[in-house]
Design a protein around this motif. Structure first.
Motif, PDB file in Angstrom:
ATOM      1  N   ASP A 141       0.835  -1.209   0.000  1.00 22.59           N
ATOM      2  CA  ASP A 141       0.000   0.000   0.000  1.00 22.59           C
ATOM      3  C   ASP A 141       0.864   1.251   0.000  1.00 22.59           C
ATOM      4  O   ASP A 141       0.558   2.232  -0.694  1.00 22.59           O
ATOM      5  CB  ASP A 141      -0.906   0.027   1.242  1.00 22.59           C
ATOM      6  CG  ASP A 141      -2.022  -0.983   1.138  1.00 22.59           C
ATOM      7  OD1 ASP A 141      -2.278  -1.453   0.010  1.00 22.59           O
ATOM      8  OD2 ASP A 141      -2.633  -1.316   2.172  1.00 22.59           O
TER       9      ASP A 141
ATOM     10  N   ARG B   8     -10.386   0.863   8.074  1.00 23.17           N
ATOM     11  CA  ARG B   8      -9.868   1.625   6.945  1.00 23.17           C
ATOM     12  C   ARG B   8      -9.013   2.789   7.443  1.00 23.17           C
ATOM     13  O   ARG B   8      -7.929   3.044   6.932  1.00 23.17           O
ATOM     14  CB  ARG B   8     -11.047   2.132   6.109  1.00 23.17           C
ATOM     15  CG  ARG B   8     -10.632   2.878   4.890  1.00 23.17           C
ATOM     16  CD  ARG B   8     -11.805   3.096   3.978  1.00 23.17           C
ATOM     17  NE  ARG B   8     -12.080   1.917   3.178  1.00 23.17           N
ATOM     18  CZ  ARG B   8     -12.438   1.982   1.883  1.00 23.17           C
ATOM     19  NH1 ARG B   8     -12.572   3.142   1.310  1.00 23.17           N
ATOM     20  NH2 ARG B   8     -12.670   0.893   1.205  1.00 23.17           N
ATOM     21  N   LEU B  12      -5.096   3.341   6.830  1.00 24.76           N
ATOM     22  CA  LEU B  12      -4.731   4.612   6.206  1.00 24.76           C
ATOM     23  C   LEU B  12      -3.639   5.311   7.019  1.00 24.76           C
ATOM     24  O   LEU B  12      -2.682   5.866   6.475  1.00 24.76           O
ATOM     25  CB  LEU B  12      -5.977   5.504   6.117  1.00 24.76           C
ATOM     26  CG  LEU B  12      -5.906   6.686   5.165  1.00 24.76           C
ATOM     27  CD1 LEU B  12      -5.669   6.212   3.751  1.00 24.76           C
ATOM     28  CD2 LEU B  12      -7.190   7.501   5.236  1.00 24.76           C
ATOM     29  N   VAL B 290      -3.449   9.235  -2.352  1.00 26.73           N
ATOM     30  CA  VAL B 290      -4.092   8.302  -1.423  1.00 26.73           C
ATOM     31  C   VAL B 290      -5.526   8.748  -1.126  1.00 26.73           C
ATOM     32  O   VAL B 290      -6.466   7.946  -1.156  1.00 26.73           O
ATOM     33  CB  VAL B 290      -3.289   8.206  -0.110  1.00 26.73           C
ATOM     34  CG1 VAL B 290      -4.069   7.453   0.941  1.00 26.73           C
ATOM     35  CG2 VAL B 290      -1.953   7.537  -0.366  1.00 26.73           C
ATOM     36  N   LEU B 291      -5.704  10.055  -0.867  1.00 23.36           N
ATOM     37  CA  LEU B 291      -7.040  10.540  -0.537  1.00 23.36           C
ATOM     38  C   LEU B 291      -7.995  10.377  -1.723  1.00 23.36           C
ATOM     39  O   LEU B 291      -9.150   9.987  -1.548  1.00 23.36           O
ATOM     40  CB  LEU B 291      -6.992  12.005  -0.087  1.00 23.36           C
ATOM     41  CG  LEU B 291      -6.330  12.205   1.280  1.00 23.36           C
ATOM     42  CD1 LEU B 291      -6.373  13.670   1.683  1.00 23.36           C
ATOM     43  CD2 LEU B 291      -7.008  11.347   2.355  1.00 23.36           C
ATOM     44  N   ASN B 293      -7.858   8.102  -4.032  1.00 27.28           N
ATOM     45  CA  ASN B 293      -8.211   6.688  -4.126  1.00 27.28           C
ATOM     46  C   ASN B 293      -9.271   6.314  -3.103  1.00 27.28           C
ATOM     47  O   ASN B 293     -10.196   5.561  -3.397  1.00 27.28           O
ATOM     48  CB  ASN B 293      -6.972   5.814  -3.938  1.00 27.28           C
ATOM     49  CG  ASN B 293      -6.096   5.814  -5.179  1.00 27.28           C
ATOM     50  OD1 ASN B 293      -6.491   6.335  -6.221  1.00 27.28           O
ATOM     51  ND2 ASN B 293      -4.913   5.255  -5.065  1.00 27.28           N
ATOM     52  N   GLN B 294      -9.128   6.855  -1.873  1.00 23.51           N
ATOM     53  CA  GLN B 294     -10.117   6.567  -0.841  1.00 23.51           C
ATOM     54  C   GLN B 294     -11.482   7.126  -1.241  1.00 23.51           C
ATOM     55  O   GLN B 294     -12.505   6.449  -1.134  1.00 23.51           O
ATOM     56  CB  GLN B 294      -9.687   7.180   0.497  1.00 23.51           C
ATOM     57  CG  GLN B 294      -8.458   6.523   1.096  1.00 23.51           C
ATOM     58  CD  GLN B 294      -8.723   5.084   1.501  1.00 23.51           C
ATOM     59  OE1 GLN B 294      -9.795   4.776   2.019  1.00 23.51           O
ATOM     60  NE2 GLN B 294      -7.774   4.203   1.237  1.00 23.51           N
ATOM     61  N   ASP B 297     -13.059   5.048  -3.898  1.00 25.91           N
ATOM     62  CA  ASP B 297     -13.633   3.832  -3.317  1.00 25.91           C
ATOM     63  C   ASP B 297     -14.998   4.128  -2.703  1.00 25.91           C
ATOM     64  O   ASP B 297     -15.959   3.384  -2.896  1.00 25.91           O
ATOM     65  CB  ASP B 297     -12.708   3.280  -2.231  1.00 25.91           C
ATOM     66  CG  ASP B 297     -11.669   2.339  -2.819  1.00 25.91           C
ATOM     67  OD1 ASP B 297     -11.686   2.161  -4.047  1.00 25.91           O
ATOM     68  OD2 ASP B 297     -10.856   1.802  -2.052  1.00 25.91           O
ATOM     69  N   LEU B 298     -15.054   5.227  -1.963  1.00 26.13           N
ATOM     70  CA  LEU B 298     -16.323   5.596  -1.321  1.00 26.13           C
ATOM     71  C   LEU B 298     -17.371   5.910  -2.379  1.00 26.13           C
ATOM     72  O   LEU B 298     -18.526   5.497  -2.272  1.00 26.13           O
ATOM     73  CB  LEU B 298     -16.123   6.805  -0.409  1.00 26.13           C
ATOM     74  CG  LEU B 298     -15.308   6.529   0.855  1.00 26.13           C
ATOM     75  CD1 LEU B 298     -15.143   7.812   1.659  1.00 26.13           C
ATOM     76  CD2 LEU B 298     -15.985   5.460   1.696  1.00 26.13           C
ATOM     77  N   GLU B 311     -14.076  -5.065   2.041  1.00 29.91           N
ATOM     78  CA  GLU B 311     -12.745  -4.749   1.538  1.00 29.91           C
ATOM     79  C   GLU B 311     -12.583  -5.281   0.138  1.00 29.91           C
ATOM     80  O   GLU B 311     -12.996  -6.394  -0.173  1.00 29.91           O
ATOM     81  CB  GLU B 311     -11.681  -5.361   2.456  1.00 29.91           C
ATOM     82  CG  GLU B 311     -10.318  -4.751   2.178  1.00 29.91           C
ATOM     83  CD  GLU B 311      -9.233  -5.444   2.974  1.00 29.91           C
ATOM     84  OE1 GLU B 311      -8.126  -5.565   2.457  1.00 29.91           O
ATOM     85  OE2 GLU B 311      -9.538  -5.869   4.108  1.00 29.91           O
TER      86      GLU B 311
END
Lengths: 309, 313
Positions: A141, B8, B12, B290-291, B293-294, B297-298, B311
């Motif tokens: 990750d 999560r 993170l 990263v944010l 991608n999160q 996903d949401l 997941e």
């Protein structure tokens, strides 16, 4: 444990597995199905052609890729120089041919390093599970948290501009997608009866990983690696273009484009020719990868290529 | 409901901690002594021992790694990314100055790619295996296989130099944005076209599309109302996931068009060994990546009611 197993497993392990895989698959998959797939034929043919040019080309060209000939500067395409000459009078076609060596070798070595690191980590995570898995997957990750080129750029830049450092940077950033794919495949087979049986027989874990798990992940890894070769050619050319890779006078395609940009109007072939070379190479790998995926990995596995590097 | 959210957030946090450690640790890859190398690079001549010593003390490089990292991290968490080595400005100021140009370019490129990819992808899927489909797939193959810096120079040569329609470099006006946006958008468009096509083909096979057809709904309405809406769900999320690709591409495209943005800032800082700036840009892009991608996903969960908050691996 017999003496055979006491040998360093890396020396005979992968190679024997690869040999077994090749024996099994060249007869069935590649020869019978693979060669009937037009993408495999076209992409594979293009890649082979480029590899042949990279190997024999230098023998056929009368010019030296780095020797300057200032009386022949910036000549347009002609019979003597089919793709013209650059600002230092060097034959562009000759430099392209030598550049193919650099690009192909770099792509192959970087991909091999990614495959070895990623596959090892994926096998360990998938087979051992638990804390090891959790820790390794967080590592994955973390690697995937950086846009590929940004991390490679910084690593190569901090280490200092050179081809070797670009190779290191490209290997450090790309292994995570292999780890994910391999782990997923290992999880899918590790509780299947044949692995269970091997375990009940008391087969050592290392041998189970090598003989039973590794073969089942080879197909997706081969597909991913082929696709990756094209991406690496692009990224390496980009890094060299930025001045981080091959240093002048080394003939490298990205560096050649960077050197030609000042003559965009007066000598457009300096930028166009290396670009076409890069594009042909990447097309070859991409088409071959697409074809291999259709042949070897019919489920396509929906690997969403996060942040291609 | 709470557990997956906490899990999560936990992972993170670990990822962010790793990202910050790696970002700070990068400078220790410098061959030899960082302080010496940095000074050498800045002056172009070997610095004296006293100068190296003074530089170390000034920037805390004489402390043990853990102390350096923690004090940097504390400052970062307070929102202070330090001061650049090569100029007197703070990294925060530099980032704020350069960020808008990059965001502008990224958004424009995404717009270009969607404008090209959605219609082409839909037509390809509807007329599967026709000459339109084959041509668009060929063009998409060329698009993903082309080095974007090369495409940039071709466009400069053709549009800016030969036709004189746009400026060759710089930033500020809409005319400055056109070529970079097309350059960066083309690669993305190629990827997205394939996605739209695949997604559309899948949806056109689905039972509810058959139902709509058998009820006598007009084909055009079936395609654009029933199918396209559902086909776009995965496309939206994957375009979001391509954010890293866009950021990576922006670095090179900014250099080609000499646009002042995060990419040019990063490349200049890397060559000048201006490590606080390098760390600032790397950290900012990683956090943004990263944010996004999160969020994607949401968004995926929110858009598609069939998916529970489990997941995905």
């Amino acid at each position: 444990m017999s003496e055979r197993h006491a040998r360093p497993s890396n020396a005979d392990g992968p190679s024997s597995t690869v040999r077994a895989w090749v024996r099994e698959h060249t007869s069935s998959t590649l020869a019978r199905v693979g060669w009937t797939n037009s993408s495999v034929r076209f992409g594979g043919g293009l890649v082979c052609l480029l590899a042949i040019i990279a190997v024999v080309g230098p023998v056929l060209t009368p010019y030296d890729p780095t020797a300057q000939a200032l009386d022949a500067r910036l000549q347009g395409p002609s019979l003597a120089h089919p793709l013209g000459t650059d600002a230092l009078g060097r034959d562009v076609a000759t430099r392209l041919v030598y550049g193919a060596r650099v690009s192909l070798a770099l792509a192959v070595v970087a991909t091999a390093l990614r495959v070895v690191v990623g596959t090892t980590i994926g096998l360990l995570a998938g087979y051992l599970g638990g804390l090891v898995d959790a820790a390794l997957m967080r590592l994955v990750d973390i690697q995937l948290a950086f846009p590929g080129l940004v991390l490679a750029l910084v690593i190569a830049g901090v280490l200092g501009p050179s081809l070797r450092n670009v190779l290191i940077a490209l290997s450090v950033v790309g292994w995570a997608s292999y780890a994910r794919v391999v782990r997923g495949n290992v999880l899918a087979v590790k509780d299947r009866p044949f692995v269970e049986a091997a375990r009940l027989y008391g087969t050592p874990g290392r041998r189970i990983a090598r003989r039973h798990l590794l073969p089942s992940v080879l197909n997706p890894v081969v597909v991913l690696a082929t696709m990756n070769l094209g991406t690496i050619v692009l990224t390496a050319a980009g890094l060299s273009f930025l001045g981080l890779g091959a240093q002048p006078p080394t003939p490298e395609w990205g560096t050649m484009i960077a050197g030609g940009r000042d003559y965009l109007r007066s000598a457009p072939w300096l930028v166009t020719a290396p670009g076409v070379a890069i594009m042909l190479t990447v097309i070859g790998f991409n088409v071959l990868g697409d074809g291999l995926r259709d042949v070897l990995d019919p489920d396509h596995l929906e690997e969403r290529d996060r942040g291609r590097s | 409901m709470l557990r997956p959210v906490l899990e999560r957030l936990g992972s993170l946090t670990i990822v962010m901690a790793g990202v910050s450690l790696l970002t700070y640790g990068l400078i220790f890859l410098t061959p030899g002594d960082p302080a010496y190398t940095i000074l050498h690079e800045q002056r172009g001549s070997p610095p004296s021992d006293a100068e190296v010593e003074a530089f170390r003390a000034e920037h805390g490089l004489d402390e043990p790694f853990a102390v350096q990292y923690l004090s940097w991290l504390t400052d970062v968490l307070r929102g202070d990314l330090g001061t650049a080595y090569t100029r007197s400005e703070s990294v925060n100021v530099l980032l704020v100055q350069h960020l808008p140009n990059t965001v502008e370019l990224a958004l424009a490129a995404m717009a270009v790619s969607l404008a090209l990819a959605v219609p082409v992808g839909v037509v390809s899927a509807v007329h599967r295996d026709s000459w339109i489909d084959r041509t668009s797939q060929l063009v998409a193959l060329l698009g993903v296989s082309m080095p974007n810096f090369w495409l940039g120079y071709l466009l400069i040569l053709l549009v800016a130099l030969s036709l004189g329609l746009t400026p060759t470099s710089g930033s500020g006006t809409l005319a400055h944005l056109v070529l970079p946006a097309i350059t960066l958008g083309t690669g993305l468009a190629a990827i997205v076209t394939r996605l739209v096509r695949t997604s559309m083909l899948e949806v056109l096979d689905a039972a509810y599309v058959d139902t709509a057809r058998s009820k006598g709904v007009r084909e055009r309405l079936v395609v654009y109302k029933h199918a396209l809406r559902n086909a776009l769900i995965p496309v939206v999320t994957i375009v979001g996931l391509q954010f890293g690709f866009v950021l990576s591409g922006a670095v090179i495209v900014e250099v080609v068009f000499q646009r002042p943005g995060l990419g040019t800032l990063l490349v200049d800082a890397v060559f000048a060994r201006d490590y606080p700036v390098v760390q600032g840009v790397v950290l900012l892009t990683a956090v943004a990546f990263v944010l996004t991608n999160q969020l994607v996903d949401l968004a995926y969960v929110a858009l598609d009611p069939r998916i529970e908050g489990g997941e995905r691996t």
